[in-house]
Write an enzyme that holds these catalytic residues in place. Structure first.
Site, mmCIF file in Angstrom:
data_model
loop_
_atom_site.group_PDB
_atom_site.id
_atom_site.type_symbol
_atom_site.label_atom_id
_atom_site.label_comp_id
_atom_site.label_asym_id
_atom_site.label_seq_id
_atom_site.Cartn_x
_atom_site.Cartn_y
_atom_site.Cartn_z
ATOM 1 N N LYS A 168 -49.731 -40.768 -26.346
ATOM 2 C CA LYS A 168 -50.192 -42.193 -26.863
ATOM 3 C C LYS A 168 -51.264 -42.006 -27.869
ATOM 4 C CE LYS A 168 -48.183 -45.215 -23.919
ATOM 5 N NZ LYS A 168 -48.337 -46.186 -22.743
ATOM 6 N N ARG A 188 -45.673 -41.307 -16.245
ATOM 7 C CA ARG A 188 -44.424 -41.438 -17.124
ATOM 8 C C ARG A 188 -44.565 -40.701 -18.354
ATOM 9 N NH1 ARG A 188 -43.400 -45.038 -21.349
ATOM 10 N NH2 ARG A 188 -41.461 -45.972 -21.558
HETATM 11 N N1 HH2 Z 1 -45.380 -47.417 -22.315
HETATM 12 C C1 HH2 Z 1 -44.573 -47.476 -23.321
HETATM 13 C C2 HH2 Z 1 -43.454 -48.345 -22.800
HETATM 14 N N2 HH2 Z 1 -43.328 -48.675 -21.717
HETATM 15 N N3 HH2 Z 1 -43.913 -48.822 -19.404
HETATM 16 C C3 HH2 Z 1 -45.061 -48.582 -18.445
HETATM 17 N N4 HH2 Z 1 -44.868 -49.033 -17.207
HETATM 18 N N5 HH2 Z 1 -46.024 -48.134 -18.735
HETATM 19 C C4 HH2 Z 1 -46.472 -47.599 -19.952
HETATM 20 O O1 HH2 Z 1 -47.447 -46.979 -20.106
HETATM 21 C C5 HH2 Z 1 -45.249 -47.808 -21.011
HETATM 22 C C6 HH2 Z 1 -44.128 -48.482 -20.629
HETATM 23 C C7 HH2 Z 1 -44.571 -47.153 -24.545
HETATM 24 O O2 HH2 Z 1 -44.253 -45.760 -24.811
HETATM 25 P P1 HH2 Z 1 -42.955 -45.136 -25.087
HETATM 26 O O3 HH2 Z 1 -41.632 -46.079 -24.313
HETATM 27 O O4 HH2 Z 1 -42.747 -43.759 -25.421
HETATM 28 O O5 HH2 Z 1 -42.782 -46.042 -26.653
HETATM 29 P P2 HH2 Z 1 -42.201 -47.165 -27.359
HETATM 30 O O6 HH2 Z 1 -42.368 -48.333 -26.500
HETATM 31 O O7 HH2 Z 1 -42.477 -47.222 -28.821
HETATM 32 O O8 HH2 Z 1 -40.512 -46.872 -27.144
#
Ligand code: HH2
Length: 294
Positions: free
Chosen positions: A232, A266
């Protein structure tokens, strides 16, 4: 002296795929079936790519897989329901058959959650902490699915980010307490609700660092605790590196989160994260290594 929290143990009853937590840190691998995720890891709707990535993650030690069809990065475009369904449901159906670990669906829409659960998903991951749509808690309860409730001060495309906090930990804790109340009122047992302070969601770099530094305070809410720091922008801000070059920073956050008593991390980079988790667990939780004296 670092006060090491005593791990609580329990089991997430994820629709036939039990996930014991508390004895060691669980690693959740991220699969984004999106074209626009912030880390550039999205595989889109190619089922062969989804399956290949999930099999690699399981071989590397992932305990569960999180599938998301809508990017939540600041400035992302919201995805309409039909498109999200078309991205998520076939991926979940294929994954639930192909890999033995529980599959969680990362969505803030009850209809998507319901369709994913029908397609074989085992948990729901709601980045709006059950507070955007009352239907979400009902869907989870009616399927008997554990839920991850994450703190987010509004939605990435709807509010000015970061939000302003009186005390970031206290404010986020109050929000998560409300999420737990909603879950319990819908009939979900409190130990089947995982809390997540939402690292990177509507928080400044300073807020994110403080959340991590004081992560153990969330354990007072009594639920299993998850954190998603992987790649992040706070890590990018500290190290001055782009999203595809934040591995070491991500691993540092995992090790320290484990020292604070986190139950699930995660991550995008499963192999390295599992190794860090095993090592950190051995220190924090005092694991015995078979065949090794002392
Ligand atoms: N972060 C993201 C998405 N979902 N869910 C939980 N529970 N906690 C988190 O910190 C979290 C999440 C963002 O990361 P990512 O899925 O890699 O990116 P994007 O939302 O751009 O697909």
């Amino acid at each position: 002296m670092l006060e090491v929290p005593i791990p609580r143990t329990g089991v997430l009853h994820a629709r036939g795929r039990d996930l014991p937590y508390g004895e060691r840190t669980l690693v959740m691998g991220i699969i984004n079936v999106t074209p626009d995720s912030f880390s550039g890891d999205g595989v889109g709707r190619r089922i062969d790519a989804v399956l290949a990535r999930a099999r690699d993650m399981v071989a590397e030690g992932a305990d569960l897989i999180d599938v998301g069809g809508e990017s939540t990065r600041p400035g992302a475009q919201p995805v309409d329901e039909e498109e999200e369904l078309a991205r998520v449901v076939p991926a979940v159906r294929a994954l639930a058959e192909a890999v033995p670990v529980p599959i969680s669906v990362d969505t803030r829409k009850p209809r998507v959650a319901e369709a994913a659960l029908r397609a074989g998903a085992h948990l729901i991951n709601d980045v709006t902490g059950l507070q955007r749509d009352p239907g979400m808690a009902e869907v989870a309860a009616s399927f008997g699915a554990p839920v991850i409730v994450m703190h987010s001060p509004g939605e990435p495309w709807a509010v000015p980010w970061p939000a302003v906090y009186r005390d970031v930990v206290d404010d986020v804790k109050a929000y998560l307490a409300r999420s737990l109340e909603i879950a319990v009122r819908a009939g979900l047992p409190v130990d089947q609700v995982v809390i997540d302070p939402g690292f990177g969601f509507g928080k400044s770099v300073t807020d994110n660092l403080e959340l991590l530094r004081r992560l153990g305070e969330f354990r007072k809410l009594g639920s299993p605790l998850l954190i998603g720091t992987s790649r992040k922008s706070t890590i990018g801000a500290i190290l001055g590196r782009p999203a595809d070059d934040r591995l070491e920073g991500s691993l540092a956050t995992i090790a320290l989160a484990i020292a604070e008593g986190v139950d699930i991390v995660r991550v995008h980079d499963v192999r390295a994260s599992v190794r860090v988790a095993r090592m950190a667990d051995a220190i924090v939780r005092g694991h015995r290594v078979p065949g090794v004296a002392g």
